[in-house]
Design a protein around this motif. Structure first.
Motif, mmCIF file in Angstrom:
data_model
loop_
_atom_site.group_PDB
_atom_site.id
_atom_site.type_symbol
_atom_site.label_atom_id
_atom_site.label_comp_id
_atom_site.label_asym_id
_atom_site.label_seq_id
_atom_site.Cartn_x
_atom_site.Cartn_y
_atom_site.Cartn_z
ATOM 1 N N ARG A 56 0.802 -1.214 0.000
ATOM 2 C CA ARG A 56 0.000 0.000 0.000
ATOM 3 C C ARG A 56 0.840 1.273 0.000
ATOM 4 O O ARG A 56 0.296 2.352 -0.102
ATOM 5 N N ARG A 57 2.131 1.113 0.127
ATOM 6 C CA ARG A 57 2.989 2.310 0.126
ATOM 7 C C ARG A 57 2.754 3.073 -1.167
ATOM 8 O O ARG A 57 2.732 2.507 -2.245
ATOM 9 N N SER A 58 2.616 4.346 -1.021
ATOM 10 C CA SER A 58 2.325 5.146 -2.212
ATOM 11 C C SER A 58 3.569 5.321 -3.072
ATOM 12 O O SER A 58 4.698 5.199 -2.611
ATOM 13 N N ALA A 59 3.338 5.608 -4.323
ATOM 14 C CA ALA A 59 4.442 5.865 -5.246
ATOM 15 C C ALA A 59 5.243 7.072 -4.781
ATOM 16 O O ALA A 59 6.461 7.131 -4.951
ATOM 17 N N ALA A 60 4.579 8.034 -4.162
ATOM 18 C CA ALA A 60 5.267 9.244 -3.680
ATOM 19 C C ALA A 60 6.277 8.894 -2.592
ATOM 20 O O ALA A 60 7.389 9.426 -2.579
ATOM 21 N N GLN A 61 5.906 8.001 -1.681
ATOM 22 C CA GLN A 61 6.828 7.594 -0.615
ATOM 23 C C GLN A 61 8.041 6.877 -1.201
ATOM 24 O O GLN A 61 9.165 7.094 -0.778
ATOM 25 N N THR A 62 7.803 6.033 -2.163
ATOM 26 C CA THR A 62 8.904 5.322 -2.818
ATOM 27 C C THR A 62 9.816 6.311 -3.532
ATOM 28 O O THR A 62 11.041 6.216 -3.446
ATOM 29 N N GLU A 63 9.225 7.287 -4.188
ATOM 30 C CA GLU A 63 10.018 8.294 -4.898
ATOM 31 C C GLU A 63 10.887 9.096 -3.926
ATOM 32 O O GLU A 63 12.042 9.388 -4.210
ATOM 33 N N VAL A 64 10.328 9.434 -2.775
ATOM 34 C CA VAL A 64 11.091 10.173 -1.763
ATOM 35 C C VAL A 64 12.290 9.343 -1.298
ATOM 36 O O VAL A 64 13.408 9.848 -1.198
ATOM 37 N N ARG A 65 12.076 8.066 -1.042
ATOM 38 C CA ARG A 65 13.179 7.194 -0.607
ATOM 39 C C ARG A 65 14.260 7.093 -1.686
ATOM 40 O O ARG A 65 15.443 7.144 -1.389
ATOM 41 N N VAL A 66 13.840 6.979 -2.935
ATOM 42 C CA VAL A 66 14.802 6.894 -4.040
ATOM 43 C C VAL A 66 15.613 8.187 -4.139
ATOM 44 O O VAL A 66 16.831 8.160 -4.297
ATOM 45 N N LYS A 67 14.937 9.330 -4.014
ATOM 46 C CA LYS A 67 15.633 10.618 -4.098
ATOM 47 C C LYS A 67 16.556 10.835 -2.903
ATOM 48 O O LYS A 67 17.663 11.365 -3.062
ATOM 49 N N LEU A 68 16.112 10.434 -1.712
ATOM 50 C CA LEU A 68 16.968 10.545 -0.525
ATOM 51 C C LEU A 68 18.227 9.697 -0.680
ATOM 52 O O LEU A 68 19.329 10.138 -0.352
ATOM 53 N N ALA A 69 18.064 8.501 -1.176
ATOM 54 C CA ALA A 69 19.207 7.613 -1.377
ATOM 55 C C ALA A 69 20.160 8.186 -2.423
ATOM 56 O O ALA A 69 21.384 8.176 -2.233
ATOM 57 N N ALA A 70 19.620 8.722 -3.508
ATOM 58 C CA ALA A 70 20.466 9.307 -4.552
ATOM 59 C C ALA A 70 21.237 10.509 -4.007
ATOM 60 O O ALA A 70 22.437 10.665 -4.274
ATOM 61 N N SER A 71 20.569 11.333 -3.229
ATOM 62 C CA SER A 71 21.219 12.498 -2.632
ATOM 63 C C SER A 71 22.317 12.070 -1.655
ATOM 64 O O SER A 71 23.422 12.628 -1.661
ATOM 65 N N ALA A 72 22.022 11.081 -0.831
ATOM 66 C CA ALA A 72 23.021 10.589 0.133
ATOM 67 C C ALA A 72 24.233 10.009 -0.585
ATOM 68 O O ALA A 72 25.378 10.241 -0.180
ATOM 69 N N ARG A 73 23.988 9.268 -1.673
ATOM 70 C CA ARG A 73 25.108 8.704 -2.453
ATOM 71 C C ARG A 73 25.946 9.811 -3.089
ATOM 72 O O ARG A 73 27.173 9.721 -3.128
ATOM 73 N N MET A 74 25.292 10.868 -3.565
ATOM 74 C CA MET A 74 26.009 11.980 -4.192
ATOM 75 C C MET A 74 26.883 12.705 -3.164
ATOM 76 O O MET A 74 28.057 12.981 -3.419
ATOM 77 N N VAL A 75 26.326 12.996 -1.995
ATOM 78 C CA VAL A 75 27.102 13.667 -0.946
ATOM 79 C C VAL A 75 28.234 12.751 -0.477
ATOM 80 O O VAL A 75 29.365 13.207 -0.281
ATOM 81 N N LEU A 76 27.947 11.471 -0.333
ATOM 82 C CA LEU A 76 28.979 10.517 0.075
ATOM 83 C C LEU A 76 30.124 10.500 -0.939
ATOM 84 O O LEU A 76 31.306 10.500 -0.552
ATOM 85 N N ALA A 77 29.815 10.535 -2.209
ATOM 86 C CA ALA A 77 30.864 10.564 -3.238
ATOM 87 C C ALA A 77 31.687 11.848 -3.134
ATOM 88 O O ALA A 77 32.925 11.809 -3.260
ATOM 89 N N ASP A 78 31.037 12.985 -2.865
ATOM 90 C CA ASP A 78 31.760 14.250 -2.686
ATOM 91 C C ASP A 78 32.671 14.203 -1.467
ATOM 92 O O ASP A 78 33.800 14.696 -1.503
ATOM 93 N N VAL A 79 32.168 13.611 -0.394
ATOM 94 C CA VAL A 79 32.957 13.484 0.838
ATOM 95 C C VAL A 79 34.165 12.581 0.594
ATOM 96 O O VAL A 79 35.291 12.911 0.986
ATOM 97 N N GLU A 80 33.939 11.450 -0.068
ATOM 98 C CA GLU A 80 35.046 10.538 -0.377
ATOM 99 C C GLU A 80 36.094 11.228 -1.256
ATOM 100 O O GLU A 80 37.298 11.079 -1.046
ATOM 101 N N ALA A 81 35.631 12.006 -2.235
ATOM 102 C CA ALA A 81 36.561 12.728 -3.117
ATOM 103 C C ALA A 81 37.378 13.742 -2.319
ATOM 104 O O ALA A 81 38.583 13.898 -2.548
#
Length: 126
Positions: A56-81
């Motif tokens: 029953r999870r809405s598509a919006a909730q899934t989209e938020v999780r996907v965007k949060l994960a993408a943002s966290a991965r991007m910041v993590l890559a910047d930190v590692e660099a």
């Protein structure tokens, strides 16, 4: 504060980061890395069962999780660099103009690749 500006014929360079500054910034980056890694673990640990509550999870909730994960991965890559640049002795210089990035900027955004001036130019060009 003067940020690597040329005044007349005189080039006013920022003083290099002290070993203490560099150590504090490295510690900050390591803390950010741990935070982002934990954030990604929590996002990934979300139940993957196929029971009704998950279906029953809405598509919006899934989209938020996907965007949060993408943002966290991007910041993590910047930190590692940034940590790599510290290890290689290249940390604290703008990737465009090659001048030193203000200490105050690095304290706020330790993974910064650009000085404030070059960052503004990049953002204006978007």
């Amino acid at each position: 504060m003067v940020n690597n500006q040329i005044i007349g014929d005189r080039d006013t360079r920022l003083p290099p980061l002290s070993p203490e500054d560099l150590a504090a910034l490295r510690d900050n980056l390591r803390e950010q890395r741990l935070f982002r890694e934990e954030q990604l673990r929590q996002i990934a640990a979300h139940p993957s069962r196929t029971d009704e509550s998950i279906q029953r999870r809405s598509a919006a909730q899934t989209e938020v999780r996907v965007k949060l994960a993408a943002s966290a991965r991007m910041v993590l890559a910047d930190v590692e660099a940034a940590l790599d640049r510290i290890a290689e002795g290249r940390y604290g210089n703008c990737h465009l103009c090659r001048r030193a990035i203000d200490r105050e900027r690095l304290v706020i955004v330790p993974q910064a690749r650009y000085c404030a001036r070059c960052q503004q130019v990049r953002e204006a060009g978007r």
